[in-house]
Motif scaffolding. Sequence first.
Motif, short mmCIF file in Angstrom:
data_model
loop_
_atom_site.label_atom_id
_atom_site.label_comp_id
_atom_site.label_asym_id
_atom_site.label_seq_id
_atom_site.Cartn_x
_atom_site.Cartn_y
_atom_site.Cartn_z
N LEU A 29 0.84 -1.18 0.00
CA LEU A 29 0.00 0.00 0.00
C LEU A 29 0.88 1.23 0.00
CD1 LEU A 29 -2.59 -1.14 2.66
CD2 LEU A 29 -2.96 -0.93 0.22
N GLN A 30 0.45 2.27 -0.70
CA GLN A 30 1.21 3.51 -0.74
C GLN A 30 0.28 4.70 -0.79
OE1 GLN A 30 3.69 3.39 -4.18
NE2 GLN A 30 2.06 2.83 -5.56
N TRP A 31 0.85 5.88 -0.59
CA TRP A 31 0.10 7.12 -0.60
C TRP A 31 -0.56 7.30 -1.97
CZ3 TRP A 31 0.39 11.75 -3.33
CH2 TRP A 31 -0.28 12.84 -2.76
N ASN A 32 -1.82 7.73 -1.96
CA ASN A 32 -2.54 8.02 -3.19
C ASN A 32 -2.87 9.50 -3.24
OD1 ASN A 32 -2.77 5.35 -4.24
ND2 ASN A 32 -4.30 4.94 -2.66
N VAL A 38 -7.56 19.45 -4.65
CA VAL A 38 -7.76 19.04 -3.25
C VAL A 38 -6.38 18.75 -2.67
CG1 VAL A 38 -8.77 17.30 -1.71
CG2 VAL A 38 -10.04 18.08 -3.73
N TYR A 39 -6.18 19.14 -1.44
CA TYR A 39 -4.90 18.92 -0.76
C TYR A 39 -5.07 17.82 0.28
CZ TYR A 39 -3.52 23.24 -2.96
OH TYR A 39 -3.23 24.19 -3.89
N LYS A 40 -4.12 16.90 0.30
CA LYS A 40 -4.18 15.82 1.28
C LYS A 40 -3.33 16.21 2.48
CE LYS A 40 -4.72 11.49 0.17
NZ LYS A 40 -4.51 10.08 -0.21
N VAL A 41 -3.94 16.15 3.64
CA VAL A 41 -3.31 16.49 4.91
C VAL A 41 -3.17 15.19 5.71
CG1 VAL A 41 -3.48 17.88 7.02
CG2 VAL A 41 -4.44 18.76 4.86
N ASN A 42 -1.96 14.64 5.74
CA ASN A 42 -1.70 13.44 6.54
C ASN A 42 -1.12 13.85 7.87
OD1 ASN A 42 -1.38 12.33 3.55
ND2 ASN A 42 -1.88 10.61 4.89
N TRP A 43 -1.64 13.26 8.95
CA TRP A 43 -1.12 13.57 10.27
C TRP A 43 -0.88 12.29 11.05
CZ3 TRP A 43 -6.27 12.45 10.75
CH2 TRP A 43 -6.69 11.89 11.96
N ASP A 44 0.01 12.40 12.03
CA ASP A 44 0.23 11.33 13.00
C ASP A 44 0.77 11.95 14.27
OD1 ASP A 44 0.14 8.75 13.97
OD2 ASP A 44 1.95 8.08 12.95
N SER A 45 0.70 11.21 15.35
CA SER A 45 1.20 11.67 16.64
C SER A 45 2.07 10.60 17.26
CB SER A 45 0.03 11.99 17.58
OG SER A 45 -0.74 13.05 17.07
N ASP A 62 -0.19 18.25 -2.59
CA ASP A 62 -1.23 18.55 -3.56
C ASP A 62 -1.56 17.31 -4.39
OD1 ASP A 62 0.75 18.34 -5.53
OD2 ASP A 62 0.76 20.46 -6.00
N TRP A 63 -2.42 17.49 -5.37
CA TRP A 63 -2.90 16.38 -6.21
C TRP A 63 -1.81 15.81 -7.10
CZ3 TRP A 63 -4.19 21.39 -5.98
CH2 TRP A 63 -3.84 22.20 -7.05
N GLU A 64 -0.68 16.51 -7.23
CA GLU A 64 0.44 15.99 -8.00
C GLU A 64 1.52 15.40 -7.09
OE1 GLU A 64 1.61 19.27 -10.48
OE2 GLU A 64 -0.01 18.88 -11.91
N GLY A 65 1.26 15.37 -5.80
CA GLY A 65 2.19 14.80 -4.84
C GLY A 65 3.25 15.76 -4.34
N ARG A 66 3.18 17.03 -4.76
CA ARG A 66 4.17 18.02 -4.30
C ARG A 66 3.91 18.38 -2.84
NH1 ARG A 66 3.19 21.43 -9.57
NH2 ARG A 66 1.26 21.63 -8.43
N VAL A 67 5.00 18.49 -2.08
CA VAL A 67 4.89 18.87 -0.67
C VAL A 67 4.61 20.36 -0.60
CG1 VAL A 67 6.10 19.02 1.54
CG2 VAL A 67 6.40 17.00 0.08
N ILE A 68 3.51 20.71 0.03
CA ILE A 68 3.10 22.10 0.20
C ILE A 68 3.57 22.62 1.56
CG2 ILE A 68 1.11 23.67 0.32
CD1 ILE A 68 1.70 22.33 -2.48
N ALA A 69 3.42 21.79 2.59
CA ALA A 69 3.83 22.20 3.94
C ALA A 69 4.05 20.98 4.80
CB ALA A 69 2.78 23.11 4.57
N CYS A 70 4.92 21.14 5.80
CA CYS A 70 5.14 20.13 6.83
C CYS A 70 5.14 20.83 8.18
CB CYS A 70 6.48 19.43 6.65
SG CYS A 70 6.58 18.38 5.20
N MET A 71 4.64 20.15 9.18
CA MET A 71 4.67 20.70 10.53
C MET A 71 5.17 19.64 11.49
SD MET A 71 1.61 22.21 12.95
CE MET A 71 0.78 20.62 13.08
N ARG A 72 6.03 20.06 12.39
CA ARG A 72 6.45 19.25 13.53
C ARG A 72 6.16 20.06 14.78
NH1 ARG A 72 12.34 18.73 11.68
NH2 ARG A 72 11.66 20.52 10.48
#
Length: 185
Positions: A29-32, A38-45, A62-72
Motif C-alpha cells: 500500500l502507498q500514498w494516493n 484538493v490537498y491531502k493532509v496526513n497527520w500522525d502523533s 497537492d494532487w500531483e504529490g508536491r509537498v506544500i507544507a510540513c509541521m512538527r
Amino acid sequence: MRQAAQKIENLAVLSSQQTTNPTTTTQTLQWNAPPANVYKVNWDSAVDKVNCKVGVGTIIRDWEGRVIACMRMCKPLFPNPYLAEAFGALHSAKLAIDIGLKQIKLEGDAMNVINDIKGNKASWKQTGLIINDIKQVLRGFDSFSIDFTPRSCNNLAHCLARNALNITDVLVDIEDIPSCIASLL
C-alpha cells in the motif's frame, strides 16, 4: 485495552485494503494523490510517556504529490495515544486553514479518532472537546473529507511526529522538505 482494540481495527482495515495477484504476492500500500485542486493532509502523533509530551507530524501534499507544507510540533501533554491523535488532527486541520487551503482530505491512522470526528456523539470529556474543536475547524473549509489510512501510507507523517519529540515547540516548513523525511520521498 483501547490500544489493542485500535490495532485490531487497523489490522482489519489493512487486510481488507490489500490485494493479491494470482501468484499470491501482496501489493504494498502507498500514498494516493487526492483529486485535482484538493490537498491531502496526513497527520500522525507520537507519545513520549517518560517525559509527558506529544509529537505531532503533518505533511500536506497537492494532487500531483508536491509537498506544500510540513509541521512538527512538540507539546507537554498527558501521554494518552487517543488524546495525542486528536490533538494532532486538530492542529493539522488548523495548519491547513492557516495556509489558506479550501478543499482538503484529512488522513490519519487512528481509526477511533476518525470515527469520533465523523460521528455525532457529544462528549464533555477533554478528548470530546478536542473532537468538537476539530469539527468546528473543518467547517471552515469549502469541502473536506476525513479518512483512515494504514500506517504504511502515513509513514511520512509518522516520521515527522517522531522527529517532533526532539524539538521544543513548532516548526512549519512551507514548500520545503525537512531532512528527517527527505530520503523517504
